[in-house]
Design an enzyme around this catalytic site. Structure first.
Site, PDB file in Angstrom:
ATOM      1  N   CYS A 157      -2.472   2.230   1.553  1.00 45.12           N
ATOM      2  CA  CYS A 157      -1.517   1.194   2.006  1.00 45.12           C
ATOM      3  C   CYS A 157      -2.284   0.035   2.645  1.00 45.12           C
ATOM      4  O   CYS A 157      -2.199  -1.092   2.188  1.00 45.12           O
ATOM      5  CB  CYS A 157      -0.532   1.797   2.997  1.00 45.12           C
ATOM      6  N   ARG A 183      -0.573  -3.382   1.319  1.00 41.47           N
ATOM      7  CA  ARG A 183       0.342  -3.579   0.196  1.00 41.47           C
ATOM      8  C   ARG A 183       1.768  -3.207   0.560  1.00 41.47           C
ATOM      9  O   ARG A 183       2.734  -3.722  -0.005  1.00 41.47           O
ATOM     10  CB  ARG A 183      -0.115  -2.764  -1.022  1.00 41.47           C
ATOM     11  N   ASN A 194      -0.889   0.892  12.908  1.00 42.78           N
ATOM     12  CA  ASN A 194      -1.945   0.221  12.155  1.00 42.78           C
ATOM     13  C   ASN A 194      -2.514  -0.979  12.896  1.00 42.78           C
ATOM     14  O   ASN A 194      -3.730  -1.217  12.890  1.00 42.78           O
ATOM     15  CB  ASN A 194      -1.432  -0.227  10.786  1.00 42.78           C
TER      16      ASN A 194
END
Length: 282
Positions: A157, A183, A194
């Protein structure tokens, strides 16, 4: 109040108010009961975090800084693709009977490539360039390797980091900035996780390369909120916001490969209650 909270709340409101629904479309994710997991999504969401001003941990609920740092180091420092090297159970559903997630994430960062300067993996190449050629416009990593996708138990990801060094007028030190390309992202479960992981990474690389931290720019191609997460997100973004915590990184560490999860701390980190039992689409 925390700038990260303001960014997160604005992003969530934009997705909820202006996003498009995938309901009725053919979608891959599903809930554990077999029901299709639909989303409200926005394309091309870009968030900027000035790490020189604050550490971007939201205060609406707690982000576990040591656990997310450990996962980042599992990928970037240990370059592992085996969940037995990780205390967290987040990746368990994608691992085979041996604990491997295939040629994904840390595996790709550990592959050595031939450069003019010799054989290096992507992480060592980044550190080499930051120390020896900091104004290069070619300092980046990419783990979305098409030839290996069929051997990955999940596609990456967060797949690319681009580093860019600047120098403020009159400053004797350089400033390290970075772009995180993603993405796809499940906003409720993964967004601040994240952001904090890669903010820590920028802090660590800046320290070992004797630089200051600058901006972290987060680019998400498909930023989505799952249908079963909508009421949770609506409640979350209405919570009280608190001042941003102070970030501590062990100043004694000068080698990226010596950092551990215990070398980071969030000080004066006041948050709202954790959201428990968040349904996770698979």
């Amino acid at each position: 109040m925390s700038l990260a909270d303001q960014t997160f709340v604005a992003m969530c409101k934009d997705i909820l108010e202006n996003g498009v629904s995938t309901e009725g479309e053919k979608v891959r994710p599903h809930w554990p009961d077999g029901t299709s997991a639909y989303t409200i999504k926005k394309f091309g969401v870009v968030s900027r975090y000035d790490l020189s001003k604050e550490f971007p941990a939201i205060t609406l609920r707690k982000t576990a800084i040591k656990t997310c740092t450990e996962e980042m180091l599992w990928i970037w420092q240990r370059k592992s693709n085996n969940i037995h090297d990780l205390k967290s159970t987040v990746w368990d559903e994608w691992a085979d009977e041996n604990g491997s997630i295939g040629k994904a994430y840390g595996y790709q960062l550990g592959v050595k490539h031939q450069y003019k300067e010799g054989m290096m993996d992507q992480v060592d190449r980044v550190i080499y360039d930051l120390k020896n050629n900091p104004f290069s416009r070619r300092i980046l990593t990419n783990i979305y390797v098409h030839q290996d996708l069929h051997e990955m138990n999940l596609y990456p990801c967060a797949y690319s980091m681009t580093f860019n060094v600047t120098q403020k007028k009159g400053d004797d030190k350089l400033t390290l900035n970075a772009i995180l390309n993603q993405r796809s992202q499940d906003i409720l479960t993964a967004n601040n996780w994240n952001v904090c992981q890669y903010a820590v990474l920028v802090h660590m690389l800046a320290q070992v390369c004797d630089m200051r931290v600058g901006e972290l720019v987060h680019v998400i191609a498909d930023a989505h909120i799952y249908d079963r997460h909508i009421p949770l997100v609506k409640e979350l973004i209405e919570r009280p916001q608190y001042p941003a915590p102070k970030f501590w990184l062990n100043p004694e560490i000068k080698d990226f490969y010596q950092f551990t999860r215990d070398d980071v701390k969030l000080i004066d980190y006041e948050t709202g209650p954790q959201i428990k039992d968040i349904p996770v689409a698979i």
